[in-house]
Design a protein around this motif. Structure first.
Motif, PDB file in Angstrom:
ATOM      1  N   ASP A   2       1.220 -35.191  -6.795  1.00 30.94           N
ATOM      2  CA  ASP A   2       0.490 -33.570  -6.775  1.00 30.94           C
ATOM      3  C   ASP A   2      -0.820 -33.473  -7.339  1.00 30.94           C
ATOM      4  OD1 ASP A   2       0.941 -33.262  -9.330  1.00 30.94           O
ATOM      5  OD2 ASP A   2       2.489 -31.941  -9.179  1.00 30.94           O
ATOM      6  N   PHE A   3      -1.483 -32.603  -6.890  1.00 33.56           N
ATOM      7  CA  PHE A   3      -2.750 -32.386  -7.498  1.00 33.56           C
ATOM      8  C   PHE A   3      -3.039 -32.504  -8.827  1.00 33.56           C
ATOM      9  CE2 PHE A   3      -6.291 -29.390  -8.569  1.00 33.56           C
ATOM     10  CZ  PHE A   3      -7.316 -30.199  -8.189  1.00 33.56           C
ATOM     11  N   ALA A  37     -11.501 -36.860  -3.402  1.00 35.02           N
ATOM     12  CA  ALA A  37     -10.032 -37.272  -2.769  1.00 35.02           C
ATOM     13  C   ALA A  37      -8.846 -36.480  -3.237  1.00 35.02           C
ATOM     14  CB  ALA A  37      -9.832 -38.730  -3.026  1.00 35.02           C
ATOM     15  N   ALA A  38      -8.687 -36.176  -4.618  1.00 31.84           N
ATOM     16  CA  ALA A  38      -7.651 -35.436  -5.147  1.00 31.84           C
ATOM     17  C   ALA A  38      -7.606 -34.112  -4.561  1.00 31.84           C
ATOM     18  CB  ALA A  38      -7.646 -35.335  -6.508  1.00 31.84           C
ATOM     19  N   LEU A  39      -8.695 -33.752  -4.133  1.00 27.16           N
ATOM     20  CA  LEU A  39      -8.833 -32.256  -3.511  1.00 27.16           C
ATOM     21  C   LEU A  39      -8.414 -32.105  -2.048  1.00 27.16           C
ATOM     22  CD1 LEU A  39     -12.255 -30.927  -5.106  1.00 27.16           C
ATOM     23  CD2 LEU A  39      -9.947 -29.944  -5.655  1.00 27.16           C
ATOM     24  N   GLY A  40      -7.960 -33.390  -1.801  1.00 27.05           N
ATOM     25  CA  GLY A  40      -7.361 -33.584  -0.294  1.00 27.05           C
ATOM     26  C   GLY A  40      -8.298 -33.811   0.737  1.00 27.05           C
ATOM     27  N   TYR A  41      -9.464 -34.335   0.368  1.00 25.18           N
ATOM     28  CA  TYR A  41     -10.663 -34.636   1.482  1.00 25.18           C
ATOM     29  C   TYR A  41     -10.861 -35.980   1.676  1.00 25.18           C
ATOM     30  CZ  TYR A  41     -11.882 -29.877   1.200  1.00 25.18           C
ATOM     31  OH  TYR A  41     -11.652 -28.411   1.238  1.00 25.18           O
ATOM     32  N   ASP A  42     -10.921 -36.496   2.838  1.00 30.15           N
ATOM     33  CA  ASP A  42     -10.874 -37.895   3.033  1.00 30.15           C
ATOM     34  C   ASP A  42     -12.390 -38.454   2.832  1.00 30.15           C
ATOM     35  OD1 ASP A  42     -11.361 -40.496   4.133  1.00 30.15           O
ATOM     36  OD2 ASP A  42     -10.346 -40.055   5.943  1.00 30.15           O
ATOM     37  N   PHE A 151     -10.014 -25.174  -4.331  1.00 35.14           N
ATOM     38  CA  PHE A 151     -10.971 -25.753  -3.675  1.00 35.14           C
ATOM     39  C   PHE A 151     -10.062 -27.097  -2.883  1.00 35.14           C
ATOM     40  CE2 PHE A 151     -13.869 -23.820  -6.556  1.00 35.14           C
ATOM     41  CZ  PHE A 151     -14.978 -23.360  -5.593  1.00 35.14           C
ATOM     42  N   HIS A 152      -8.890 -27.007  -3.057  1.00 35.20           N
ATOM     43  CA  HIS A 152      -8.081 -28.187  -2.217  1.00 35.20           C
ATOM     44  C   HIS A 152      -8.116 -27.747  -0.671  1.00 35.20           C
ATOM     45  CE1 HIS A 152      -4.842 -30.744  -1.045  1.00 35.20           C
ATOM     46  NE2 HIS A 152      -5.043 -31.388  -2.328  1.00 35.20           N
ATOM     47  N   LYS A 153      -8.060 -28.827  -0.008  1.00 38.13           N
ATOM     48  CA  LYS A 153      -8.258 -28.764   1.451  1.00 38.13           C
ATOM     49  C   LYS A 153      -7.011 -27.905   1.909  1.00 38.13           C
ATOM     50  CE  LYS A 153      -8.000 -31.537   5.620  1.00 38.13           C
ATOM     51  NZ  LYS A 153      -7.927 -32.781   6.224  1.00 38.13           N
ATOM     52  N   SER A 154      -5.906 -28.068   1.224  1.00 34.29           N
ATOM     53  CA  SER A 154      -4.719 -27.342   1.688  1.00 34.29           C
ATOM     54  C   SER A 154      -4.625 -25.833   1.287  1.00 34.29           C
ATOM     55  CB  SER A 154      -3.585 -28.009   1.262  1.00 34.29           C
ATOM     56  OG  SER A 154      -3.542 -29.351   1.758  1.00 34.29           O
ATOM     57  N   TYR A 155      -5.524 -25.375   0.601  1.00 30.55           N
ATOM     58  CA  TYR A 155      -5.427 -24.152  -0.150  1.00 30.55           C
ATOM     59  C   TYR A 155      -6.551 -23.371  -0.163  1.00 30.55           C
ATOM     60  CZ  TYR A 155      -1.538 -26.629  -2.265  1.00 30.55           C
ATOM     61  OH  TYR A 155      -0.292 -27.301  -2.630  1.00 30.55           O
TER      62      TYR A 155
END
Length: 372
Positions: A2-3, A37-42, A151-155
């Protein structure tokens, strides 16, 4: 993973790698890209992470923002990177130029360890002069992780971030002001406190008399809080877990390493029985004094201590190769402070009291500056 686990893992990596990172590009690759990357971005997808983005309004050719993060085809975050040893105070104006030239609502200035997040609360499309959020990956709190997670892509939700940005901005500034008043109380602050306990005329002489008393009172409160927290931590590790009736206690229970807080002698904060290390209230007060001295030249969150049997070490960045000084208070009557020259040779100097540490303030600051 997880994050939170990803961020904590990155923080551990930074601790071991930061001293061997030689360039800004290495900082990006080792520290910044893993957080993105941890924030969900490629980081390999140009529709999500755009490196070296041109800003149309920049007059100087070749000036580009290091990374632009995109969400739903919109640029949401600009990231300007510096070397991991860089002082971010010197570079915010560069990010400000990029911010004006983009439609992003947020900008981040980073050296891979600290992240300063900005927005435009005061004037639309003009980046505020002060960050609304400062996160140090080597000094993370649960609150820091939760703010990063926004700032996570999912949230990601721009309104949710902006709704807390103003509160965070002023909270950060208030903390800075309070720290300044704690370690270097000004006349106005001293006067406001003194008039609550002193009925006479408060002139400059009275202010000068009460200034060290106010500072000492605040430090005592801080020390009491530290002692309380250490005591609770020691107590929680010392008390055995309750055994249910259906369970049998282990045949051989290990003795606690730490002495319970209730059994500590007066003036002692903690005892590590296994290592034979005694941490005293006086050593903690000396540590706080050194932090106050260093505050004008380094971020005090970088100043840490490690206690040993024969001395109490104060270090920069929790690094044995960056010693600030050593406090040698274990003798019953004689106290020493160990200062370091350019070759890291220690010079032991006898002191009479903690106040004598201030006599060596400039040397301590020079030592800290030498590691920048």
């Amino acid at each position: 993973m997880d994050f939170k686990d990803s961020v904590l893992q990155l923080a551990e990596r930074i601790k071991t790698q930061k001293d061997i990172i030689q360039t800004e590009e290495a900082t990006k690759n080792a520290f910044v890209l893993p957080l993105i990357a941890a924030l969900g971005y490629d980081v390999f997808n140009p529709f999500e992470v755009v490196p070296e983005l041109d800003c149309d309004l920049i007059k100087k050719k070749g000036e580009k923002i290091d990374y632009a993060i995109k969400h739903d085809d919109e640029t949401i975050l600009l990231i300007e990177c510096k070397h991991c040893s860089a002082n971010l105070d010197l570079h915010s104006s560069q990010l400000q130029k990029y911010f004006v030239a983009s439609n992003a609502r947020f900008g981040a200035l980073t050296n891979g360890i600290e992240y300063w997040f900005y927005t435009d609360l005061e004037k639309q499309n003009i980046m505020d002069s002060k960050p609304f959020l400062v996160v140090n990956l080597l000094d993370l709190s649960e609150a820091d992780i939760e703010q990063l997670k926004k700032f996570h892509k999912s949230y990601y939700n721009v309104d949710a971030i902006l709704s807390t940005a103003q509160e965070l901005k002023y909270t950060t500034q208030l903390k800075t002001v309070l720290l300044s008043e704690i370690f270097n109380p000004g006349d106005e602050f001293v006067r406001s406190i003194t008039k609550k306990v002193y009925s006479g005329v408060i002139n400059q002489k009275v202010l000068d008399q009460f200034r060290p008393l106010v500072s000492a009172a605040i430090e005592n409160i801080i020390n009491d809080k530290i002692s309380d927290r250490l005591g609770l931590a020691i107590k929680s590790t010392a008390e055995p877990a309750p055994v249910r009736p259906s369970q049998e206690a282990p045949a051989e229970a290990e003795a606690p390493v730490e002495t319970p807080a209730s059994a500590l002698p007066a003036g002692v904060v903690a005892i590590d029985n296994e290592k034979g290390i005694v941490t005293t209230q006086e050593e903690i007060e000396g540590y706080l004094t050194v932090k106050a001295i260093l505050r004008p030249v380094v971020d005090v969150s970088r100043v840490v201590y490690r206690d040993a049997q024969s001395y109490f070490a104060i270090l920069l960045d929790d690094n044995n190769r960056k010693p600030i000084c050593r406090l040698r208070f274990n003798a019953k009557s004689v106290k020493y402070i160990g200062l370091f020259d350019a070759e890291r040779n220690e010079q032991k100097i006898e002191i009479q009291s903690l106040d004598d540490i201030y006599n060596y303030a400039e040397q301590l600051r020079d030592t800290a500056r030498s590691y920048q």
